[in-house]
Motif scaffolding. Structure first.
Motif, PDB file in Angstrom:
ATOM      1  N   ALA A 289       0.926  -1.060  -0.047  1.00 38.15           N
ATOM      2  CA  ALA A 289      -0.071   0.113  -0.016  1.00 38.15           C
ATOM      3  C   ALA A 289       1.042   1.120  -0.116  1.00 38.15           C
ATOM      4  O   ALA A 289       2.116   1.320   0.674  1.00 38.15           O
ATOM      5  CB  ALA A 289      -1.105   0.143   1.267  1.00 38.15           C
ATOM      6  N   GLY A 290       0.391   2.301  -0.620  1.00 35.58           N
ATOM      7  CA  GLY A 290       1.486   3.668  -0.832  1.00 35.58           C
ATOM      8  C   GLY A 290       0.761   4.862  -0.365  1.00 35.58           C
ATOM      9  O   GLY A 290       1.400   5.834  -0.253  1.00 35.58           O
ATOM     10  N   GLU A 291      -0.631   4.578   0.286  1.00 33.91           N
ATOM     11  CA  GLU A 291      -1.349   5.969   0.613  1.00 33.91           C
ATOM     12  C   GLU A 291      -2.031   5.410   1.924  1.00 33.91           C
ATOM     13  O   GLU A 291      -2.416   4.148   2.132  1.00 33.91           O
ATOM     14  CB  GLU A 291      -2.379   6.287  -0.547  1.00 33.91           C
ATOM     15  N   PRO A 292      -2.500   6.411   2.680  1.00 31.03           N
ATOM     16  CA  PRO A 292      -3.217   6.114   4.068  1.00 31.03           C
ATOM     17  C   PRO A 292      -4.476   5.470   3.507  1.00 31.03           C
ATOM     18  O   PRO A 292      -5.020   4.502   4.483  1.00 31.03           O
ATOM     19  CB  PRO A 292      -3.436   7.606   4.457  1.00 31.03           C
ATOM     20  N   SER A 293      -5.191   5.824   2.601  1.00 28.34           N
ATOM     21  CA  SER A 293      -6.561   5.121   2.333  1.00 28.34           C
ATOM     22  C   SER A 293      -6.290   3.783   1.999  1.00 28.34           C
ATOM     23  O   SER A 293      -6.936   2.788   2.325  1.00 28.34           O
ATOM     24  CB  SER A 293      -7.138   5.857   1.043  1.00 28.34           C
ATOM     25  N   GLY A 294      -5.120   3.436   1.082  1.00 25.69           N
ATOM     26  CA  GLY A 294      -4.691   2.085   0.816  1.00 25.69           C
ATOM     27  C   GLY A 294      -4.458   1.346   2.222  1.00 25.69           C
ATOM     28  O   GLY A 294      -4.717   0.163   2.235  1.00 25.69           O
ATOM     29  N   ASP A 295      -3.661   2.062   2.908  1.00 25.80           N
ATOM     30  CA  ASP A 295      -3.331   1.437   4.291  1.00 25.80           C
ATOM     31  C   ASP A 295      -4.435   0.848   4.960  1.00 25.80           C
ATOM     32  O   ASP A 295      -4.682  -0.314   5.718  1.00 25.80           O
ATOM     33  CB  ASP A 295      -2.543   2.268   5.071  1.00 25.80           C
ATOM     34  N   LYS A 296      -5.654   1.689   5.055  1.00 26.52           N
ATOM     35  CA  LYS A 296      -6.901   1.257   5.849  1.00 26.52           C
ATOM     36  C   LYS A 296      -7.548  -0.009   5.210  1.00 26.52           C
ATOM     37  O   LYS A 296      -8.004  -0.695   5.978  1.00 26.52           O
ATOM     38  CB  LYS A 296      -7.747   2.575   5.974  1.00 26.52           C
ATOM     39  N   LEU A 297      -7.424  -0.061   3.781  1.00 20.89           N
ATOM     40  CA  LEU A 297      -8.106  -1.169   2.965  1.00 20.89           C
ATOM     41  C   LEU A 297      -7.283  -2.255   3.384  1.00 20.89           C
ATOM     42  O   LEU A 297      -7.862  -3.593   3.715  1.00 20.89           O
ATOM     43  CB  LEU A 297      -8.068  -0.654   1.714  1.00 20.89           C
ATOM     44  N   GLY A 298      -5.895  -2.126   3.395  1.00 17.55           N
ATOM     45  CA  GLY A 298      -4.983  -3.325   3.610  1.00 17.55           C
ATOM     46  C   GLY A 298      -5.091  -3.695   5.124  1.00 17.55           C
ATOM     47  O   GLY A 298      -5.174  -5.037   5.153  1.00 17.55           O
TER      48      GLY A 298
ATOM     49  N   SER B 246       1.004 -15.373   6.920  1.00 18.95           N
ATOM     50  CA  SER B 246       2.140 -14.495   7.149  1.00 18.95           C
ATOM     51  C   SER B 246       2.023 -13.331   6.331  1.00 18.95           C
ATOM     52  O   SER B 246       1.836 -13.587   4.833  1.00 18.95           O
ATOM     53  CB  SER B 246       3.686 -15.225   7.306  1.00 18.95           C
ATOM     54  N   PHE B 247       2.565 -12.260   6.687  1.00 20.98           N
ATOM     55  CA  PHE B 247       2.532 -11.102   5.667  1.00 20.98           C
ATOM     56  C   PHE B 247       3.725 -10.387   5.859  1.00 20.98           C
ATOM     57  O   PHE B 247       4.514 -10.148   6.694  1.00 20.98           O
ATOM     58  CB  PHE B 247       1.506 -10.143   6.180  1.00 20.98           C
ATOM     59  N   THR B 248       4.250 -10.052   4.637  1.00 22.14           N
ATOM     60  CA  THR B 248       5.319  -8.995   4.430  1.00 22.14           C
ATOM     61  C   THR B 248       5.091  -8.100   3.249  1.00 22.14           C
ATOM     62  O   THR B 248       4.103  -8.122   2.423  1.00 22.14           O
ATOM     63  CB  THR B 248       6.527  -9.766   4.133  1.00 22.14           C
ATOM     64  N   GLY B 249       6.000  -6.996   3.142  1.00 16.87           N
ATOM     65  CA  GLY B 249       5.373  -5.855   2.222  1.00 16.87           C
ATOM     66  C   GLY B 249       5.644  -4.511   2.731  1.00 16.87           C
ATOM     67  O   GLY B 249       6.541  -4.243   3.379  1.00 16.87           O
ATOM     68  N   ILE B 250       4.727  -3.648   2.054  1.00 20.31           N
ATOM     69  CA  ILE B 250       4.799  -2.267   2.396  1.00 20.31           C
ATOM     70  C   ILE B 250       3.537  -1.770   3.011  1.00 20.31           C
ATOM     71  O   ILE B 250       2.567  -2.151   2.137  1.00 20.31           O
ATOM     72  CB  ILE B 250       5.329  -1.426   1.416  1.00 20.31           C
ATOM     73  N   GLY B 251       3.386  -1.007   3.919  1.00 19.09           N
ATOM     74  CA  GLY B 251       2.363  -0.543   4.379  1.00 19.09           C
ATOM     75  C   GLY B 251       2.360   0.610   5.871  1.00 19.09           C
ATOM     76  O   GLY B 251       3.611   1.022   6.078  1.00 19.09           O
ATOM     77  N   GLY B 252       1.228   0.845   6.144  1.00 22.48           N
ATOM     78  CA  GLY B 252       1.367   1.860   7.189  1.00 22.48           C
ATOM     79  C   GLY B 252       0.668   1.493   8.613  1.00 22.48           C
ATOM     80  O   GLY B 252       0.679   0.237   8.840  1.00 22.48           O
ATOM     81  N   VAL B 253       0.341   2.256   9.455  1.00 22.90           N
ATOM     82  CA  VAL B 253      -0.129   1.867  10.891  1.00 22.90           C
ATOM     83  C   VAL B 253      -1.265   1.026  10.859  1.00 22.90           C
ATOM     84  O   VAL B 253      -0.955  -0.115  11.678  1.00 22.90           O
ATOM     85  CB  VAL B 253      -0.408   3.231  11.692  1.00 22.90           C
TER      86      VAL B 253
ATOM     87  N   PRO C 250       9.266   2.726   5.067  1.00 25.00           N
ATOM     88  CA  PRO C 250       8.033   3.582   5.381  1.00 25.00           C
ATOM     89  C   PRO C 250       7.065   4.023   3.930  1.00 25.00           C
ATOM     90  O   PRO C 250       7.649   4.180   2.891  1.00 25.00           O
ATOM     91  CB  PRO C 250       8.630   5.037   5.804  1.00 25.00           C
ATOM     92  N   MET C 251       5.929   3.767   4.311  1.00 26.31           N
ATOM     93  CA  MET C 251       4.962   3.849   3.152  1.00 26.31           C
ATOM     94  C   MET C 251       5.092   5.257   2.660  1.00 26.31           C
ATOM     95  O   MET C 251       4.734   5.355   1.384  1.00 26.31           O
ATOM     96  CB  MET C 251       3.525   3.428   3.685  1.00 26.31           C
ATOM     97  N   GLU C 252       5.246   6.269   3.639  1.00 27.82           N
ATOM     98  CA  GLU C 252       5.068   7.657   3.100  1.00 27.82           C
ATOM     99  C   GLU C 252       6.062   7.958   2.002  1.00 27.82           C
ATOM    100  O   GLU C 252       5.801   9.044   1.297  1.00 27.82           O
ATOM    101  CB  GLU C 252       5.412   8.589   4.594  1.00 27.82           C
ATOM    102  N   GLU C 253       7.138   7.174   1.876  1.00 30.64           N
ATOM    103  CA  GLU C 253       8.132   7.330   0.576  1.00 30.64           C
ATOM    104  C   GLU C 253       7.220   7.220  -0.613  1.00 30.64           C
ATOM    105  O   GLU C 253       7.508   7.902  -1.670  1.00 30.64           O
ATOM    106  CB  GLU C 253       9.343   6.430   0.563  1.00 30.64           C
ATOM    107  N   LEU C 254       6.063   6.599  -0.544  1.00 28.68           N
ATOM    108  CA  LEU C 254       5.366   6.288  -2.016  1.00 28.68           C
ATOM    109  C   LEU C 254       4.266   7.373  -1.958  1.00 28.68           C
ATOM    110  O   LEU C 254       3.594   7.416  -2.954  1.00 28.68           O
ATOM    111  CB  LEU C 254       4.742   5.051  -1.881  1.00 28.68           C
ATOM    112  N   SER C 255       3.806   8.385  -1.000  1.00 28.52           N
ATOM    113  CA  SER C 255       2.696   9.133  -0.802  1.00 28.52           C
ATOM    114  C   SER C 255       3.090  10.330  -1.545  1.00 28.52           C
ATOM    115  O   SER C 255       3.071  11.529  -0.843  1.00 28.52           O
ATOM    116  CB  SER C 255       2.133   9.198   0.439  1.00 28.52           C
TER     117      SER C 255
ATOM    118  N   ILE D  74      -0.682  -8.781  -3.143  1.00 29.77           N
ATOM    119  CA  ILE D  74      -1.756  -7.960  -3.090  1.00 29.77           C
ATOM    120  C   ILE D  74      -1.243  -6.454  -3.007  1.00 29.77           C
ATOM    121  O   ILE D  74      -0.630  -5.984  -2.280  1.00 29.77           O
ATOM    122  CB  ILE D  74      -2.728  -8.184  -2.157  1.00 29.77           C
ATOM    123  N   SER D  75      -1.474  -5.766  -4.199  1.00 33.02           N
ATOM    124  CA  SER D  75      -1.305  -4.431  -4.187  1.00 33.02           C
ATOM    125  C   SER D  75      -2.685  -3.541  -4.136  1.00 33.02           C
ATOM    126  O   SER D  75      -3.629  -4.004  -4.490  1.00 33.02           O
ATOM    127  CB  SER D  75      -0.497  -3.964  -5.583  1.00 33.02           C
ATOM    128  N   ILE D  76      -2.427  -2.428  -3.213  1.00 35.19           N
ATOM    129  CA  ILE D  76      -3.784  -1.721  -3.020  1.00 35.19           C
ATOM    130  C   ILE D  76      -3.395  -0.297  -3.702  1.00 35.19           C
ATOM    131  O   ILE D  76      -2.641   0.376  -2.990  1.00 35.19           O
ATOM    132  CB  ILE D  76      -3.876  -1.538  -1.595  1.00 35.19           C
TER     133      ILE D  76
END
Length: 383
Positions: A7-16, A31-38, A50-55, A89-91
């Protein structure tokens, strides 16, 4: 089961986060690995960076970070190839995610890829679906009319519900308390003013929205206005509204915004997903939007639909009035706002369209995160 999620945005992080919770409830050994936020980290993801690098948005914002983003694309693709997960899974964030998928699929064509949030090809740029189909196998759609567009491009697709149906809403007591706190009488009209979440939108629409509301106040002297805002533009909004002839109530805290949405009689809003938030609260609305003359000309000529408001599209009605481009004029807007305040039939028509919209988006059913998880597992069973 091993899942790589991006996920690369806060809205995507919530969906994720909601999707991950759904998958964990259905597949205990996961198990999960990848990129996301809080939100995704709360579900057990250790984000690789940090996901914020993509935002970032827009050419001016992306160019200074182009090399870093290109490096992150390569790093992410290499991590996927090294781990060989059962599914990627990309968001949203297609500019980043589709570049990652292209690298992965070039090396491992059989890698299963799911993308969450369908591109709005029903509105414009239909070629985006065909581009996505080169590297994506399955799509999770937020809107009920989107699957046929994805399937026509060669991907499988399930409508899984829109997250707005699970967003918390204020109670009647909280709405009444908001009015009392701000000394708004029970019969005083209260209007939400929502000129956008980006500074450029607020700057372009703010003065026109203010003028429309001033003209409405001439007919409704007791009118009160509240402007919900977000952290990124809060300072600008406060500076702008301080110059308005009648200063509105500006709210930023989430609980205050929820209460304001529930307490309002009416809303004037820029186009966007805010129309669904208003629909969730059954708040009648007028939508208005404008852009530069060149931008508007280009976008409008590319549009494939006659309305930009999601409530109109999902309900298959045209109950929500729009004032777009050259028609984004205070006098026209104020006249329609007044009609919605005074005309019970017009209000009832909108509220019926909102009820239908929320029903079609999944209100009252299983939460979208769980539905999305079932769709992912169903896709993997079929693959």
């Amino acid at each position: 089961m091993r899942v790589f999620v991006i996920a690369g945005e806060p809205s995507g992080d919530k969906l994720g986060g909601a999707l991950m919770a759904g998958l964990k409830s259905l597949v205990p050994e996961i198990s999960f690995t990848g990129i996301g936020g809080v939100h995704m980290e709360e579900e057990g993801l250790g984000s690789r960076f940090p996901m914020e690098e993509l935002s970032v948005m827009g050419i001016a914002e992306i160019l200074p970070k182009y090399r870093e983003l290109k490096r992150r694309i390569r790093e992410t693709a290499e991590a996927i190839l090294a781990e060989a997960p059962d599914v990627v899974i990309s968001i949203d964030s297609p500019d980043f995610c589709l570049r990652v998928h292209k690298i992965v699929k070039a090396t491992r064509p059989a890698q299963k890829v799911v993308h969450y949030v369908a591109p709005s090809v029903w509105a414009w740029r239909a070629g985006r679906a065909a581009k996505m189909a080169k590297t994506v196998d399955h799509v999770l759609a937020l809107l009920p009319f989107e699957p046929p567009y994805m399937e026509a491009a060669g991907m499988s697709c399930d409508f899984v519900g829109h997250p707005v149906v699970t967003e918390p809403r204020a109670t009647a007591e909280e709405a009444a308390a908001f009015r009392e706190t701000h000394m708004i009488g029970p019969n005083q009209p209260l209007v939400l003013c929502l000129p956008g979440s980006r500074k450029s939108e607020v700057a372009r629409l703010g003065a026109r929205f203010d003028e429309a509301l001033m003209q409405l106040r001439d007919r409704e002297p007791g009118l009160r206005v509240v402007v919900p805002t977000v952290r990124g533009v809060s300072k600008f909004v406060r500076q702008m509204t301080a110059r308005w002839p009648v200063a509105p109530i500006v709210v930023e805290a989430s609980e205050d915004k929820r209460a304001a949405f529930a307490a309002a009689d009416l809303a004037l809003a820029a186009s966007g997903t805010v129309s669904l938030e208003l629909a969730a609260n059954r708040t009648p609305m007028v939508i208005a939007y404008d852009a530069s003359r060149i931008t508007w000309h280009i976008v409008w000529n590319m549009m494939k639909i006659d309305t930009v408001t999601l409530v109109n599209l999902v309900s298959d009605t045209r109950q929500v009035p729009e004032f777009l481009g050259p028609n984004c004029q205070p006098r026209l807007i104020s006249e329609k706002l007044l009609q919605l305040l005074e005309d019970r039939e017009a209000r009832a028509g909108q509220i019926a369209a909102m009820e239908l919209t929320m029903q079609r988006l999944g209100e009252g059913g299983d939460p979208p995160g769980l539905r999305a998880a079932r769709s992912v597992l169903g896709f993997l069973d079929r693959a």
